[in-house]
Design a protein around this motif. Structure first.
Motif, PDB file in Angstrom:
ATOM      1  N   SER A  72       0.855  -1.181   0.000  1.00 57.46           N
ATOM      2  CA  SER A  72       0.000   0.000   0.000  1.00 57.46           C
ATOM      3  C   SER A  72       0.893   1.233   0.000  1.00 57.46           C
ATOM      4  O   SER A  72       1.975   1.216   0.581  1.00 57.46           O
ATOM      5  N   ILE A  73       0.442   2.255  -0.655  1.00 54.58           N
ATOM      6  CA  ILE A  73       1.176   3.512  -0.714  1.00 54.58           C
ATOM      7  C   ILE A  73       0.342   4.559   0.011  1.00 54.58           C
ATOM      8  O   ILE A  73      -0.824   4.774  -0.321  1.00 54.58           O
ATOM      9  N   THR A  74       0.945   5.174   1.007  1.00 58.60           N
ATOM     10  CA  THR A  74       0.235   6.177   1.796  1.00 58.60           C
ATOM     11  C   THR A  74       1.067   7.451   1.887  1.00 58.60           C
ATOM     12  O   THR A  74       2.283   7.423   1.762  1.00 58.60           O
ATOM     13  N   LYS A  75       0.373   8.544   2.107  1.00 59.71           N
ATOM     14  CA  LYS A  75       1.051   9.818   2.360  1.00 59.71           C
ATOM     15  C   LYS A  75       1.443   9.857   3.835  1.00 59.71           C
ATOM     16  O   LYS A  75       0.991   9.036   4.624  1.00 59.71           O
ATOM     17  N   GLU A  76       2.279  10.827   4.179  1.00 57.82           N
ATOM     18  CA  GLU A  76       2.725  10.929   5.573  1.00 57.82           C
ATOM     19  C   GLU A  76       1.560  11.107   6.537  1.00 57.82           C
ATOM     20  O   GLU A  76       1.637  10.680   7.685  1.00 57.82           O
ATOM     21  N   ASP A  77       0.477  11.706   6.091  1.00 61.44           N
ATOM     22  CA  ASP A  77      -0.676  11.907   6.966  1.00 61.44           C
ATOM     23  C   ASP A  77      -1.546  10.656   7.081  1.00 61.44           C
ATOM     24  O   ASP A  77      -2.576  10.665   7.748  1.00 61.44           O
TER      25      ASP A  77
END
Length: 82
Positions: A72-77
């Motif tokens: 999964s690819i997530t942003k820092e938030d």
């Protein structure tokens, strides 16, 4: 464009015919330079960090195809991108 951006762009544009050993080397370098290995009681894993979304997607596709792992690819938030 910086040298790093140029190299990443070349890798992403010329990745169609990479052999499995080249993909393994790419992952090894990527994890070594932009990754963290995480060891917990459940097992181990790693996380990758990059400003270049295309690079992260390429790494995730290699991991999913070669090892059958879910990425999964997530942003820092914490917002999921993929």
């Amino acid at each position: 464009m910086t040298f790093t951006q140029t190299v990443k762009a070349e890798l992403l544009n010329n990745n169609r015919n990479l052999s499995p050993c080249c993909k393994t080397v790419f992952l090894s370098c990527f994890i070594r330079t932009m990754g963290n290995i995480e060891i917990t009681f459940k097992g181990f894993g790693f996380s990758l960090s990059s400003e270049n979304l295309a690079t992260l997607k390429f790494a995730a596709s290699i991991i999913e195809k070669m090892f059958g792992a879910t990425c999964s690819i997530t942003k820092e938030d914490g917002a999921r991108l993929k």
